[in-house]
Write a protein that holds these residues in place. Structure first.
Motif, mmCIF file in Angstrom:
data_model
loop_
_atom_site.group_PDB
_atom_site.id
_atom_site.type_symbol
_atom_site.label_atom_id
_atom_site.label_comp_id
_atom_site.label_asym_id
_atom_site.label_seq_id
_atom_site.Cartn_x
_atom_site.Cartn_y
_atom_site.Cartn_z
ATOM 1 N N PRO A 19 0.870 -1.047 -0.045
ATOM 2 C CA PRO A 19 0.111 -0.143 0.089
ATOM 3 C C PRO A 19 0.942 1.370 -0.120
ATOM 4 O O PRO A 19 1.818 1.552 1.058
ATOM 5 C CB PRO A 19 -0.981 -0.167 1.398
ATOM 6 C CG PRO A 19 0.074 -1.026 2.372
ATOM 7 C CD PRO A 19 0.643 -2.052 1.129
ATOM 8 N N LYS A 20 0.883 2.002 -1.061
ATOM 9 C CA LYS A 20 1.592 3.239 -1.109
ATOM 10 C C LYS A 20 1.137 4.222 -0.060
ATOM 11 O O LYS A 20 2.125 5.320 0.231
ATOM 12 C CB LYS A 20 1.423 4.037 -2.665
ATOM 13 C CG LYS A 20 1.612 3.010 -3.631
ATOM 14 C CD LYS A 20 2.969 2.332 -3.701
ATOM 15 C CE LYS A 20 3.214 1.757 -5.167
ATOM 16 N NZ LYS A 20 2.235 0.463 -5.174
ATOM 17 N N GLU A 21 -0.040 4.149 0.541
ATOM 18 C CA GLU A 21 -0.327 5.196 1.455
ATOM 19 C C GLU A 21 0.307 5.025 2.542
ATOM 20 O O GLU A 21 0.594 6.119 3.395
ATOM 21 C CB GLU A 21 -1.789 4.882 1.783
ATOM 22 C CG GLU A 21 -2.863 4.952 0.752
ATOM 23 C CD GLU A 21 -3.006 3.947 -0.159
ATOM 24 O OE1 GLU A 21 -2.153 2.962 0.049
ATOM 25 O OE2 GLU A 21 -3.714 3.830 -1.162
ATOM 26 N N ALA A 30 4.249 10.233 -7.840
ATOM 27 C CA ALA A 30 5.194 9.328 -8.744
ATOM 28 C C ALA A 30 4.934 7.811 -8.459
ATOM 29 O O ALA A 30 4.855 6.856 -9.217
ATOM 30 C CB ALA A 30 6.482 9.901 -8.906
ATOM 31 N N ALA A 31 5.203 7.448 -7.206
ATOM 32 C CA ALA A 31 5.049 6.141 -6.636
ATOM 33 C C ALA A 31 3.736 5.466 -6.980
ATOM 34 O O ALA A 31 3.510 4.284 -7.471
ATOM 35 C CB ALA A 31 5.374 6.083 -5.195
ATOM 36 N N ILE A 32 2.613 6.248 -6.883
ATOM 37 C CA ILE A 32 1.286 5.470 -7.097
ATOM 38 C C ILE A 32 1.156 5.303 -8.815
ATOM 39 O O ILE A 32 0.436 4.476 -9.140
ATOM 40 C CB ILE A 32 0.285 6.233 -6.489
ATOM 41 C CG1 ILE A 32 0.345 6.151 -5.145
ATOM 42 C CG2 ILE A 32 -0.992 6.041 -7.136
ATOM 43 C CD1 ILE A 32 -0.756 7.035 -4.350
ATOM 44 N N ALA A 33 1.676 6.396 -9.497
ATOM 45 C CA ALA A 33 1.331 6.269 -11.141
ATOM 46 C C ALA A 33 2.352 5.509 -11.766
ATOM 47 O O ALA A 33 2.122 5.018 -12.965
ATOM 48 C CB ALA A 33 1.473 7.758 -11.693
ATOM 49 N N PHE A 34 3.422 5.071 -11.022
ATOM 50 C CA PHE A 34 4.609 4.264 -11.794
ATOM 51 C C PHE A 34 4.043 2.945 -12.638
ATOM 52 O O PHE A 34 4.294 2.820 -13.585
ATOM 53 C CB PHE A 34 5.481 4.128 -10.965
ATOM 54 C CG PHE A 34 6.637 3.307 -11.256
ATOM 55 C CD1 PHE A 34 7.624 3.603 -12.294
ATOM 56 C CD2 PHE A 34 6.538 2.060 -11.021
ATOM 57 C CE1 PHE A 34 8.529 3.001 -12.943
ATOM 58 C CE2 PHE A 34 7.700 1.070 -11.257
ATOM 59 C CZ PHE A 34 8.549 1.672 -12.433
ATOM 60 N N PHE A 35 3.460 2.128 -11.752
ATOM 61 C CA PHE A 35 3.266 0.701 -12.037
ATOM 62 C C PHE A 35 2.536 0.783 -13.210
ATOM 63 O O PHE A 35 2.658 0.067 -14.291
ATOM 64 C CB PHE A 35 2.818 -0.105 -10.998
ATOM 65 C CG PHE A 35 2.954 -1.578 -11.008
ATOM 66 C CD1 PHE A 35 3.999 -2.039 -11.297
ATOM 67 C CD2 PHE A 35 1.568 -2.283 -11.807
ATOM 68 C CE1 PHE A 35 3.947 -3.633 -11.773
ATOM 69 C CE2 PHE A 35 1.606 -3.847 -11.917
ATOM 70 C CZ PHE A 35 2.824 -4.194 -11.872
ATOM 71 N N PRO A 36 1.093 1.254 -13.269
ATOM 72 C CA PRO A 36 0.357 1.173 -14.617
ATOM 73 C C PRO A 36 1.241 1.590 -15.766
ATOM 74 O O PRO A 36 0.889 1.114 -16.827
ATOM 75 C CB PRO A 36 -0.868 1.881 -14.202
ATOM 76 C CG PRO A 36 -0.739 2.063 -12.841
ATOM 77 C CD PRO A 36 0.306 2.169 -12.226
#
Length: 241
Positions: free
Chosen positions: A90-92, A114-120
């Motif tokens: 969980p990035k939160e 950036a961490a939340i948007a990176f993987f997709p």
């Protein structure tokens, strides 16, 4: 049509006498937005910078890592499962750590976005590059194109539809990350405005801030659509046909 819907909502709020801290009328929200426009605009600009900074960083990292994983299959077999397992984390949970390490500046919000948007973005780029049409590969070889020329003239362009699809998802995830970081520690930004309004039971400001956040995401998506239409007009026409 939208004005009619807003009018019906306004009449329903007044008829049922719904308290403003639960659900304010649209006209009350608009009046608050107009009266506090410059204050809201200042906070919105902070959030926009965090979203764009995190989104740009996620794109850059995703492109670099995707190229490395596609170019070296052994590296992909080794490291891609690691990225998948990190996505389950969980990035939160990173937000408090980033704020504790980096303070209450824009940097931790940008990194969280950036961490939340990176993987997709990473997955979309890898999928786009790996579905390269073998006929285009043969065509490039018949024309005597080098590996680098083949990549930039054929393979990269063939991956753009998948890339733009991921951009639409990534920009909204970057917005989530930026606002989440503002929730946990900030004195600026839309997240701060939402949190402050909820504590003060200021329904007009709360709903107005949420509307602004939705408008920002729609605006970013519209820009991505425009760029895609400019770069790939025929691909978009085929998709709509």
């Amino acid at each position: 049509m939208w004005l009619g819907i807003l009018g019906v909502v306004e009449l329903a709020v007044r008829f049922f006498k719904i308290p403003s801290y639960i659900f304010p009328g649209p006209f009350a929200v608009a009046r608050t937005f107009v009266s506090e426009f410059w204050w809201i605009a200042g906070h919105s600009w902070v959030t926009i910078r965090e979203i764009l900074g995190g989104f740009a960083l996620a794109i850059l990292l995703a492109i670099i890592i995707a190229l490395l994983l596609v170019s070296f299959p052994r590296a992909r077999r080794t490291f891609f499962p690691l990225f998948v397992s990190l996505q389950a984390f969980p990035k939160e949970a990173l937000a408090p750590l980033l704020i504790m390490w980096l303070g209450f500046s824009m940097l931790p919000k940008t990194l969280l976005a950036a961490a939340i948007a990176f993987f997709p973005l990473l997955v979309a780029i890898i999928v786009g590059l790996e579905k390269f049409d073998p006929r285009l590969r043969v065509l490039a070889a018949s024309m005597g194109a080098s590996r680098t020329r083949t990549f930039f003239s054929f393979r990269a362009w063939d991956a753009l539809p998948s890339f733009f699809g991921a951009l639409r998802i990534g920009v909204t995830l970057a917005a989530v990350g930026a606002v989440l970081g503002e929730f946990l520690g900030s004195d600026r930004g839309i997240g701060y405005v939402v949190l402050s309004a909820s504590r003060n039971l200021d329904g007009e400001m709360l709903y107005g801030s949420l509307v602004i956040l939705v408008a920002l995401c729609l605006g970013f998506t519209a820009v991505i659509d425009r760029i895609e239409r400019w770069l790939l007009p025929t691909t978009r026409i085929e998709r709509l046909a």
